[in-house]
Design an enzyme around this catalytic site. Structure first.
Site, short mmCIF file in Angstrom:
data_model
loop_
_atom_site.label_atom_id
_atom_site.label_comp_id
_atom_site.label_asym_id
_atom_site.label_seq_id
_atom_site.Cartn_x
_atom_site.Cartn_y
_atom_site.Cartn_z
N ALA A 15 1.70 -9.97 4.97
CA ALA A 15 2.44 -9.53 3.80
C ALA A 15 3.70 -8.75 4.16
CB ALA A 15 1.53 -8.67 2.92
N SER A 17 5.01 -8.88 7.70
CA SER A 17 5.68 -9.44 8.87
C SER A 17 5.02 -10.75 9.25
CB SER A 17 5.61 -8.47 10.06
OG SER A 17 4.27 -8.29 10.48
N ARG A 19 4.55 -13.69 12.75
CA ARG A 19 4.65 -13.88 14.19
C ARG A 19 4.42 -15.35 14.53
NH1 ARG A 19 1.05 -9.71 15.38
NH2 ARG A 19 -0.59 -10.96 14.42
N ASP A 238 -6.01 -15.36 6.59
CA ASP A 238 -5.89 -14.50 7.76
C ASP A 238 -7.14 -13.67 8.02
OD1 ASP A 238 -5.48 -12.79 5.58
OD2 ASP A 238 -3.44 -12.24 6.15
N THR A 239 -7.83 -13.26 6.95
CA THR A 239 -9.06 -12.49 7.18
C THR A 239 -10.14 -13.36 7.82
OG1 THR A 239 -8.56 -11.13 5.25
CG2 THR A 239 -10.79 -11.01 6.10
N ASN A 298 -12.43 -6.34 -1.06
CA ASN A 298 -11.05 -5.93 -0.83
C ASN A 298 -10.89 -4.49 -1.29
OD1 ASN A 298 -10.82 -8.86 -0.80
ND2 ASN A 298 -8.61 -8.55 -0.96
N GLY A 403 -4.39 -4.44 12.81
CA GLY A 403 -3.47 -3.36 13.10
C GLY A 403 -4.08 -1.98 13.01
#
Length: 490
Positions: A15, A17, A19, A238-239, A298, A403
């Site tokens: 959300a 960034s 890569r 992604d999770t 969540n 992160g």
């Protein structure tokens, strides 16, 4: 490149960034090199909020060009956040902008749809927690004329896969987040859409993580210099990719926290848990790798700190160190709706909440950050107790990946609040899960996790200072929850 070495490219769109990373799997170990980083975020236009998906595509192509200079790769796959989508017309052209899940267009839509279809009916059909930005409500907010022009709906990572190779499919883990997917049958819950007047013909075929979708199109090959690269759907949510890379021992009795802008707190279960207790707790059942279910909730993650620091402009490392030096103080309910919108006024929102609830008002960035971190840790502990009670699965170890696993003060606070050891790492869990699923060499989640343990340094935080029952009860009251939901340390 020898036969026992494989190299793969992961595109991870978050959300805030994105890569492009190169992964090399050799001898049971995975090394990851990030080739390209780029910013991401909402773009406000005339009262709406959108994603710059064309800008993301430009950055992805740049990352692939960098990869082409590094030698041959076997495959590429994309993962991203969930719930958001693009609509294609009959020619495969994108119909307008891709809406952001924080768009004000969704205000009140979930409540309207629940009134029309019944909250109980929706949960029984999907097992998905009620969040105002779920794809079901986004489609209910679409202008009818735009839906009439649409022929295909593609979730964000599926849209990029379509641009890479032309495949129009939806990968299962992301499909399961929409709130119109049936986790029991593994197919679309089309009746919900039909009840809202949305054609289920928009929905593509569902495929499993690890499915080969094709090879890079001639156009993308010309643009990037890559040749003969397979496009493979990883766990595109992604999770789901992050959970695939949780370095747990299967016998541990473990839970995970995928910690970033959002905090996804959950268990891996063999089947969906769609019960009255799960609905009352607003838990979600999403598909995982290897036929598993991710039973999770969540909750607000580092978003509040990120938005505060957008106003302060401080070094995050120094900010967290300063917060660790501040004694415990006021608390907030991190899931309060006031903390959801973007804005540099987030510090004043935190202060206003504390003032309105009769607590001391934090003044400095360190005090405000300590307030947020304490609150996130207590909320995580609450959810862990709820998950254990609803599932019947005992939780022994908590794995924090993503992160947030780098934030030692937060990991220690979670250990203290939950009364459980916290294993932190890997930071790049999403990329690692993406790459390992793409590799196709590992058949079961346990095999993936053995590679993760062999390839990463992990840090363990043991419970220290216990959180008092009075402070737990205080926090529970802030969220309007009974004190019992806060649980107790085991």
């Amino acid at each position: 490149m020898s036969a026992d070495v494989s190299r793969h490219l992961a595109i991870d769109l978050g959300a805030s960034s994105g890569r492009v990373a190169l992964g090399t799997l050799e001898g049971g170990r995975l090394s990851v090199e990030i080739l390209h980083r780029f910013p991401n975020g909402g773009v406000p236009v005339r009262g709406g909020l959108y994603w710059d998906v064309l800008g993301l595509w430009r950055e992805v192509l740049h990352g692939l060009r960098l990869a082409a200079t590094r030698g041959g790769v076997a495959s590429v796959g994309v993962n991203s956040w969930a719930v958001d989508y693009g609509l294609l017309d009959g020619r495969g052209e994108l119909l307008g902008a891709v809406n952001h899940y924080r768009s004000p267009r969704l205000n009140g839509v979930m409540e309207r749809v629940q009134g029309e279809l019944g909250a109980g009916h929706i949960y029984e059909a999907t097992g998905i927690q009620f969040l105002p930005f779920n794809t079901l409500y986004q489609l209910a907010a679409e202008p009818p004329e735009r839906l009439a022009q649409a022929r295909t709906l593609l979730m964000v990572p599926d849209l990029l896969h379509f641009w890479l190779c032309g495949a129009r499919v939806t990968e299962r883990t992301n499909a399961s987040s929409t709130q119109f997917f049936d986790p029991r049958s593994g197919e679309w819950a089309t009746g919900l859409l039909e009840s809202l007047g949305v054609s289920p013909l928009l929905l593509p075929r569902i495929v499993e993580p690890g499915t080969v979708l094709g090879t890079l199109s001639p156009e993308v090959e010309r643009e990037t210099g890559l040749r003969g690269v397979r496009v493979v759907a990883p766990a595109t949510h992604d999770t789901a990719s992050a959970v695939a890379a949780v370095p747990a021992q299967e016998e541990d009795g473990w839970a995970y926290v995928s910690s970033g802008t959002w905090s996804l707190v959950g268990l891996e279960t063999p089947a969906p848990v769609i019960t009255a207790a799960a609905r009352a707790a607003n838990l979600t059942n999403e598909a995982g790798v290897g036929g598993t279910t991710r039973l999770l909730k969540n909750v607000m993650g580092l978003w509040i700190v990120q938005q505060c620091n957008a106003a302060w402009g401080l070094d995050f490392g120094e900010l967290y160190a300063g917060a660790a030096a501040v004694p415990p103080g006021p608390l907030i309910d991190p899931d309060d709706a006031r903390f959801a919108p973007m804005g540099h006024d987030m510090p004043t929102r935190v202060q206003a909440y504390c003032r309105e609830t009769g607590q001391a008002v934090p003044q400095t960035p360190a005090e405000i950050t300590r307030c947020i971190l304490d609150s996130l840790a207590l909320r995580t502990a609450e959810v862990l107790e709820t998950l254990q009670d609803v599932s019947g699965q005992a939780v022994g170890t908590v794995h924090v990946v993503g992160g947030g696993s780098q934030i030692a003060p937060l990991n220690q606070l979670i250990a203290d609040a939950s009364g459980r050891p916290v294993v932190a790492g890997p930071v790049e869990a999403t990329l690692i899960g993406n790459l390992l699923v793409q590799s196709g060499a590992l058949d079961r989640p346990g095999e993936l996790r053995a590679v993760v343990r062999a390839s990463n340094d992990l840090q363990t935080f043991t419970p220290g200072a216990a959180v008092s029952p009075e402070r737990r009860a205080q926090f529970a009251r802030l969220g309007g929850r009974p004190a019992a939901e806060a649980g107790s340390t085991p």
